[in-house]
Design an enzyme around this catalytic site. Structure first.
Site, PDB file in Angstrom:
ATOM      1  N   ASP A   1     -38.678 -74.402  11.009  1.00 12.29           N
ATOM      2  CA  ASP A   1     -39.602 -73.726  10.112  1.00 12.29           C
ATOM      3  C   ASP A   1     -39.827 -74.594   8.872  1.00 12.29           C
ATOM      4  O   ASP A   1     -38.872 -75.150   8.309  1.00 12.29           O
ATOM      5  CB  ASP A   1     -39.010 -72.370   9.711  1.00 12.29           C
ATOM      6  CG  ASP A   1     -40.023 -71.447   9.060  1.00 12.29           C
ATOM      7  OD1 ASP A   1     -40.791 -71.916   8.203  1.00 12.29           O
ATOM      8  OD2 ASP A   1     -40.030 -70.242   9.388  1.00 12.29           O
TER       9      ASP A   1
ATOM     10  N   GLU B   1     -46.177 -62.542  22.459  1.00 11.16           N
ATOM     11  CA  GLU B   1     -45.754 -61.514  23.407  1.00 11.16           C
ATOM     12  C   GLU B   1     -46.850 -61.130  24.395  1.00 11.16           C
ATOM     13  O   GLU B   1     -46.624 -60.301  25.277  1.00 11.16           O
ATOM     14  CB  GLU B   1     -45.249 -60.280  22.653  1.00 11.16           C
ATOM     15  CG  GLU B   1     -43.968 -60.550  21.869  1.00 11.16           C
ATOM     16  CD  GLU B   1     -43.413 -59.317  21.195  1.00 11.16           C
ATOM     17  OE1 GLU B   1     -44.153 -58.317  21.067  1.00 11.16           O
ATOM     18  OE2 GLU B   1     -42.231 -59.341  20.785  1.00 11.16           O
TER      19      GLU B   1
ATOM     20  N   LYS C   1     -28.701 -61.174  20.292  1.00 10.19           N
ATOM     21  CA  LYS C   1     -28.600 -62.312  19.420  1.00 10.19           C
ATOM     22  C   LYS C   1     -27.235 -62.360  18.760  1.00 10.19           C
ATOM     23  O   LYS C   1     -26.481 -61.375  18.788  1.00 10.19           O
ATOM     24  CB  LYS C   1     -29.705 -62.330  18.391  1.00 10.19           C
ATOM     25  CG  LYS C   1     -29.783 -61.151  17.454  1.00 10.19           C
ATOM     26  CD  LYS C   1     -31.076 -61.251  16.642  1.00 10.19           C
ATOM     27  CE  LYS C   1     -31.290 -60.039  15.778  1.00 10.19           C
ATOM     28  NZ  LYS C   1     -32.546 -60.119  15.012  1.00 10.19           N
TER      29      LYS C   1
END
Length: 414
Positions: A134, A301, A371
């Site tokens: 990022d 998605e 996660k």
């Protein structure tokens, strides 16, 4: 999977333990029976030990070099030392894997230690890895990741970095940036998989290769999803604007998708053929759909799964639904149905795993689990990492190097 009887299972476990311990003794005769503990190494959590190979038969495991954050910040560290001390695997573990190289896209923005451990877990010298950082990450973070990547010929940081916003188009663009460079790689990878910095593998590289080559998936793209449900229609029927930190919906109706494309809804994670990636990057229909998707909500998605339902797309899966074991995730709204609850904590309705979630994870046939947080529940990651590396080395058909061991087995009690 094979199901062995109790006697045969015990024999196989004993054989593997003997090979591991015997090899270790051969390579390093001065390894003590009970290694001295290191202050920087957390001991394995009690909930974790039963899942470490041979624990019930008296074998114990001692974690090795654990100062990942400190190590990567050491400006004087050379690459050969880093690769060795970080326990990276430096040779293909089987002919089968060598002949079927994979590509990986890693999108990261935090959790540097977790990222390094993820890369170490999925790294094989025959594969290729593209890292997207990022644009918002601190300079020191960028420098350390570049330093790590520069130690490997098959690992690189993409030259074009996006400022990624959750559910924004920038997240989709990050993957596309890596794909544009991966198709130019000298490594003739067969399929590309994407992971985020809070994923961790369940399957070994060999298991991934076999899964990609299975009868069902050998020529197909894996993009789990279905025709877009009505409850999600506003994601693509109304315009959205990506702003710093969030995506805002505008009450303005979008034009229908180009070429009357049926929109599908699914996961942002996939396994795609090389030919499909080229189709995405070059075909007119894919580019038109990409432009149309720019002002939608969470386009990653719907983008991949929709294109995978276009007949002319290489490897398309026109009848595919939620098939494909991509991620093991505990969603909060599925508690009591598909899982027994989160033993860690929920973040954005997804479980951040604790050690109590490990038995559930180990039973999954998924490629990855999501996660993890290295700072919140570090013991869960420690255990999964050791369990995964032991499995990887057990499946190897080449001699095991001592530097590949993340933990040293010994026979005395802890």
């Amino acid at each position: 999977m094979c199901h062995l009887g109790p006697t045969k299972s015990f024999f196989v476990v004993c054989l593997v333990i003997s090979v591991l311990v015997g090899s270790l003794i051969y390579w390093s005769a001065d390894v003590p029976a009970e290694p001295k503990s290191r202050a920087e190494c957390r001991p394995f959590a009690p909930q974790c030990k039963p899942f470490l190979l041979g624990y019930n038969s008296g074998l114990r495991w001692h974690r090795q070099n654990c100062e990942v954050e400190h190590y990567i910040a050491n400006n004087t560290l050379n690459c050969s030392t880093l690769i060795s001390d970080f326990n990276f695997i430096t040779a293909p573990l089987s002919k089968e894997e060598e002949e079927y190289p994979l590509a990986f896209i890693l999108t990261i923005h935090k959790e540097r230690e977790l990222f390094i451990r993820l890369l170490r877990a999925i790294y094989m010298p025959q594969n290729v890895y593209c890292i997207h950082m990022d644009a918002k990450v601190p300079l020191e973070y960028k420098v350390s990741v570049h330093k790590l990547a520069n130690c490997f010929e098959n690992v690189f940081v993409t030259g074009r970095s996006e400022t990624v916003t959750y559910a924004g188009y920038s997240r989709l663009q990050a993957d596309l940036n890596c794909m544009e460079e991966l198709v130019q790689s000298r490594i003739r990878w067969r399929k590309v998989l994407n992971v985020c910095g809070q994923d961790f593998p369940i399957m070994s590289n060999l298991e991934l290769v076999r899964y990609m080559q299975s009868e069902k998936w050998k020529d197909k793209n894996m993009t789990p999803g279905v025709k877009q449900p009505t409850k999600f229609s506003s994601r693509t029927s109304l315009q959205h604007i990506e702003m710093p930190g969030n995506v805002r919906r505008i009450e303005r109706v979008k034009l229908p998708p180009p070429r009357r494309i049926q929109v599908y809804f699914g996961t942002a994670y996939y396994a795609l053929t090389r030919e499909f990636v080229k189709f995405v990057l070059t075909s007119q229909v894919a580019q038109e759909f990409l432009v149309w998707s720019r002002d939608t909500y969470s386009p990653d998605e719907h983008f991949w799964v929709t294109l995978n339902h276009i007949r002319e797309a290489p490897g398309s899966y026109l009848t595919g639904g939620w098939e494909g074991s991509v991620r093991a995730i505990k969603w909060s709204d599925q508690e009591g149905a598909s899982h027994d609850g989160c033993k860690g904590r929920y973040v954005r309705d997804i479980c951040v795993y604790g050690t109590g979630d490990l038995p559930w994870i180990f039973k999954r046939d998924s490629m990855f689990a999501n996660k993890f947080e290295s700072g919140t529940y570090p013991e869960a990651l420690d255990c999964l990492e050791a369990w995964h590396r032991i499995k990887v080395l057990m499946q190897a058909t080449v001699p095991i190097e001592p530097t590949w061991l993340l933990a040293i087995p010994y026979s005395r009690g802890v």
